[in-house]
Motif scaffolding. Structure first.
Motif, PDB file in Angstrom:
ATOM      1  N   ASN A 160       0.437  -1.035   0.460  1.00  0.00           N
ATOM      2  CA  ASN A 160      -0.215  -0.274  -0.306  1.00  0.00           C
ATOM      3  C   ASN A 160       1.047   1.371   0.127  1.00  0.00           C
ATOM      4  O   ASN A 160       0.591   2.071  -0.419  1.00  0.00           O
ATOM      5  CB  ASN A 160      -0.448   0.113   1.859  1.00  0.00           C
ATOM      6  N   THR A 161       1.938   0.814   0.960  1.00  0.00           N
ATOM      7  CA  THR A 161       3.319   2.112   0.562  1.00  0.00           C
ATOM      8  C   THR A 161       4.409   2.450   0.123  1.00  0.00           C
ATOM      9  O   THR A 161       4.740   0.968   0.233  1.00  0.00           O
ATOM     10  CB  THR A 161       3.090   3.158   2.041  1.00  0.00           C
ATOM     11  N   VAL A 162       4.894   2.492  -0.290  1.00  0.00           N
ATOM     12  CA  VAL A 162       6.775   2.451  -0.929  1.00  0.00           C
ATOM     13  C   VAL A 162       7.289   3.812  -0.222  1.00  0.00           C
ATOM     14  O   VAL A 162       6.716   4.912  -0.326  1.00  0.00           O
ATOM     15  CB  VAL A 162       6.764   1.979  -2.463  1.00  0.00           C
ATOM     16  N   GLU A 163       8.792   2.968  -0.597  1.00  0.00           N
ATOM     17  CA  GLU A 163       9.512   4.631   0.268  1.00  0.00           C
ATOM     18  C   GLU A 163      10.439   4.332  -0.866  1.00  0.00           C
ATOM     19  O   GLU A 163      11.397   3.155  -1.266  1.00  0.00           O
ATOM     20  CB  GLU A 163      10.360   4.157   1.411  1.00  0.00           C
ATOM     21  N   LEU A 164      10.289   5.326  -1.998  1.00  0.00           N
ATOM     22  CA  LEU A 164      11.423   5.245  -2.771  1.00  0.00           C
ATOM     23  C   LEU A 164      11.529   6.712  -3.289  1.00  0.00           C
ATOM     24  O   LEU A 164      11.618   7.662  -2.968  1.00  0.00           O
ATOM     25  CB  LEU A 164      10.360   5.490  -4.227  1.00  0.00           C
ATOM     26  N   THR A 165      13.215   6.395  -4.092  1.00  0.00           N
ATOM     27  CA  THR A 165      14.225   8.112  -3.641  1.00  0.00           C
ATOM     28  C   THR A 165      13.671   8.627  -4.700  1.00  0.00           C
ATOM     29  O   THR A 165      13.592   8.694  -6.330  1.00  0.00           O
ATOM     30  CB  THR A 165      15.794   7.582  -4.125  1.00  0.00           C
ATOM     31  N   VAL A 166      13.620  10.012  -5.275  1.00  0.00           N
ATOM     32  CA  VAL A 166      13.658  11.058  -6.244  1.00  0.00           C
ATOM     33  C   VAL A 166      14.984  10.952  -7.116  1.00  0.00           C
ATOM     34  O   VAL A 166      16.481  11.396  -6.495  1.00  0.00           O
ATOM     35  CB  VAL A 166      13.107  12.466  -5.474  1.00  0.00           C
ATOM     36  N   ILE A 167      14.459  10.985  -8.306  1.00  0.00           N
ATOM     37  CA  ILE A 167      16.038  10.490  -9.697  1.00  0.00           C
ATOM     38  C   ILE A 167      15.864  11.672 -10.036  1.00  0.00           C
ATOM     39  O   ILE A 167      16.891  12.609 -10.520  1.00  0.00           O
ATOM     40  CB  ILE A 167      16.206   9.836  -9.869  1.00  0.00           C
ATOM     41  N   ASP A 168      14.323  12.458 -10.109  1.00  0.00           N
ATOM     42  CA  ASP A 168      14.544  13.842 -11.283  1.00  0.00           C
ATOM     43  C   ASP A 168      13.668  14.724 -10.847  1.00  0.00           C
ATOM     44  O   ASP A 168      12.311  14.283 -10.756  1.00  0.00           O
ATOM     45  CB  ASP A 168      15.058  13.700 -12.653  1.00  0.00           C
ATOM     46  N   THR A 169      13.614  16.073 -10.130  1.00  0.00           N
ATOM     47  CA  THR A 169      12.599  17.390 -10.181  1.00  0.00           C
ATOM     48  C   THR A 169      13.571  18.482 -10.297  1.00  0.00           C
ATOM     49  O   THR A 169      14.310  18.758 -10.097  1.00  0.00           O
ATOM     50  CB  THR A 169      12.446  16.683  -8.654  1.00  0.00           C
ATOM     51  N   ASP A 170      12.086  19.354 -10.255  1.00  0.00           N
ATOM     52  CA  ASP A 170      13.229  20.936 -10.804  1.00  0.00           C
ATOM     53  C   ASP A 170      13.417  21.120  -8.968  1.00  0.00           C
ATOM     54  O   ASP A 170      12.661  20.366  -8.259  1.00  0.00           O
ATOM     55  CB  ASP A 170      11.871  21.748 -11.548  1.00  0.00           C
ATOM     56  N   PRO A 171      14.539  21.999  -8.788  1.00  0.00           N
ATOM     57  CA  PRO A 171      14.984  22.993  -7.490  1.00  0.00           C
ATOM     58  C   PRO A 171      13.365  23.746  -7.172  1.00  0.00           C
ATOM     59  O   PRO A 171      13.209  24.097  -8.061  1.00  0.00           O
ATOM     60  CB  PRO A 171      15.801  23.688  -8.342  1.00  0.00           C
ATOM     61  N   GLY A 172      13.304  23.482  -6.239  1.00  0.00           N
ATOM     62  CA  GLY A 172      11.964  24.436  -5.821  1.00  0.00           C
ATOM     63  C   GLY A 172      12.761  25.787  -5.386  1.00  0.00           C
ATOM     64  O   GLY A 172      13.986  26.045  -5.408  1.00  0.00           O
TER      65      GLY A 172
END
Lengths: 189, 329
Positions: free
Chosen positions: A129-141
């Motif tokens: 139901n829930t997973v913990e995953l690493t962000v590999i790509d996103t715009d800088p906030g």
């Protein structure tokens, strides 16, 4: 051929209707005081996920689908098949793309998943139901954006894309609800 | 799944059990003030109902006891109470445990509680008045509107139920996009009452009594059950039901007192059951004899007290009104 009568159909009962496997979601018994009783069952097609209703005369029977749920560990994907292992018997099974439609984008390896078998072949694989995953790509906030307001897409290590708050940075680990595809919280690193 | 309550625990809260006790107290004070006698009749009988759509539990005595007979749990105290009326009891009421095999759902439990009472000299309209007064006495707000079976269908289904045949009733149900049961027999398909029942349980009933309780009266003569039929075009059964929030709460009759007609109906129901593979059961011959001796003209009604309590307390199902519902009984 095992059958089940309308008053034994509970949420979760697996039925074979027109050659397709279904799971009962709800069973509503209706009876006018002096008249014929009916059961209206809400059922989910286990292959397509489609939900529909059927009305039956009370006491009628339907065939039970040979469907079984097993908790299994995800091992690896060879590009065509995903391989899972029964942690008790070490028995391995392979699931194809159709069975993985829900789960593929959330799994990276070693997770315990629920595998639904139909006639002993994996029919659907459900991710945790829930997973913990690493962000590999996103715009800088943007500076000044904190916990409130705004979101942006983020690509996770498994390939899934989810919307995250603006303060989440590349390399962070996040917790996601796989049923809704929604960001829940930052996860410990 | 994770929130399953252990099965030894009650289905109802203590507050609900207290509300049930209060409801029973209100019912008893209502009838005591009106001189209606509380009675008790056997739960276990030599006879069973032969109603086409109600099944009795059969109970057998252990062989070692030497008791040869099989008995049946009552599905309603109606027959025994009519035998009391025929022997001069005057007005009577009973809070009775009744049993119906296979009835299980949000609004059904195989074992439930009926309030049943009989009023010599009343017709079905006078009894509807008294039922409305009882509801008010029990803290359930009126007014209770009253509409005929025909008006109920005209308002909520858009047609006169006495004018359409089975085929048209079926087509209209389909046109409305309602699922019809699978695997129907030719006889069911050709039976207007079968389709009227479906319309009632799926369309009309759920629209009734949405604010305050609502009566439906004067049913098709083919759905008379134990009510007298008033000649006319069409002839109508002097029967009523009470609905509240779309749930059927009560069924009442201006009672049939004609022994021969009652016997014909029992025999017809019994033949129907035999022809449809339902258990063939002995109907209550004592009732026929009692009618022969003379049942005073009267009206009677049965009210589902579990459902009444459920609606009064806005609970989601009858299970929450029962100390222990069927699954943990």
């Amino acid at each position: 051929m095992a059958t089940v009568s309308t008053n034994e159909m509970k949420a979760g009962t697996k039925l074979l209707i027109d050659g397709e496997p279904y799971a009962v979601i709800d069973n509503e018994y209706r009876k006018p005081g002096k008249g014929q009783a009916t059961n209206t069952i809400k059922i989910r097609n286990l292959k397509t996920g489609r939900v529909l209703e059927r009305t039956l005369k009370s006491g009628d029977t339907l065939e039970v689908a040979d469907v079984e749920d097993k908790d299994m560990q995800y091992l690896y994907n060879d590009g065509e098949f995903w391989t899972f292992m029964d942690p008790k018997t070490y028995e391995q099974v392979q699931a194809g793309k159709e069975a993985m439609a829900e789960a593929a984008q959330w799994l990276k390896g070693e997770e315990i998943v629920r595998v639904t078998f139909w006639n002993e072949v994996p029919l659907v694989v459900y991710p945790p139901n829930t997973v913990e995953l690493t962000v590999i790509d996103t715009d800088p906030g943007l500076k000044g954006d904190t916990a409130t307001g705004g979101s942006k897409p983020a690509k996770l290590e498994t390939g899934a894309v989810v919307r995250v708050p603006l303060f989440i940075q590349q390399g962070e680990k996040i917790k996601v609800d796989t049923r809704t595809g929604e960001y829940l919280a930052r996860a410990g690193k | 799944m994770g929130c399953a309550v252990p099965h030894w625990r009650p289905s109802a809260t203590l507050a609900t059990l207290k509300a049930r006790a209060e409801l029973y107290g209100s019912v008893r004070s209502f009838f005591a003030a009106r001189g209606v006698l509380e009675v008790e009749t056997p739960i276990l009988s030599h006879h069973a109902t032969v109603d086409r759509h109600i099944d009795s539990f059969a109970v057998s005595a252990p062989r070692a006891t030497g008791a040869a007979h099989v008995g049946f749990l009552q599905t309603s105290p109606e027959f025994a109470m009519k035998r009391l009326l025929a022997s001069g009891s005057g007005p009577i009421f009973q809070i009775a445990r009744v049993f119906r095999a296979g009835e299980q759902g949000r609004y059904h439990n195989p074992e439930f509680t009926l309030l049943e009472w009989y009023r010599p000299g009343f017709d079905h309209h006078a009894l509807m008045d008294e039922l409305a007064e009882l509801l008010a006495h029990c803290g359930i707000a009126g007014p209770c509107a009253r509409l005929s079976y025909r008006e109920a269908f005209e308002r909520h289904a858009g047609f006169d139920p006495h004018m359409l045949d089975a085929c048209t009733l079926r087509e209209r149900l389909r046109a409305r996009g309602l699922a019809e049961p699978q695997g129907l027999s030719a006889e069911e398909i050709g039976d207007a009452d079968f389709w009227l029942d479906l319309w009632m349980s799926q369309v009309v009933g759920p629209c009734l009594g949405t604010q305050t309780p609502e009566f439906v009266y004067d049913f098709p003569a083919t759905q008379a059950a134990l009510a007298r039929v008033r000649p006319g075009t069409p002839p109508l059964a002097e029967r009523f039901e009470l609905f509240w929030k779309g749930v059927e709460l009560a069924n009442g009759f201006h009672e049939l007192t004609d022994a021969d007609e009652q016997q014909r109906r029992f025999e017809a129901d019994r033949r129907w059951r035999a022809a449809h593979g339902r258990s063939d059961l002995p109907y209550d011959r004592h009732l026929i004899e009692a009618l022969r001796a003379g049942l005073p003209p009267c009206a009677g009604v049965a009210v589902g007290l579990d459902r009444l309590l459920m609606l009064k307390l806005a609970l989601p199902s009858v299970a929450e009104t029962l100390a222990f519902a069927g699954d943990r009984a």
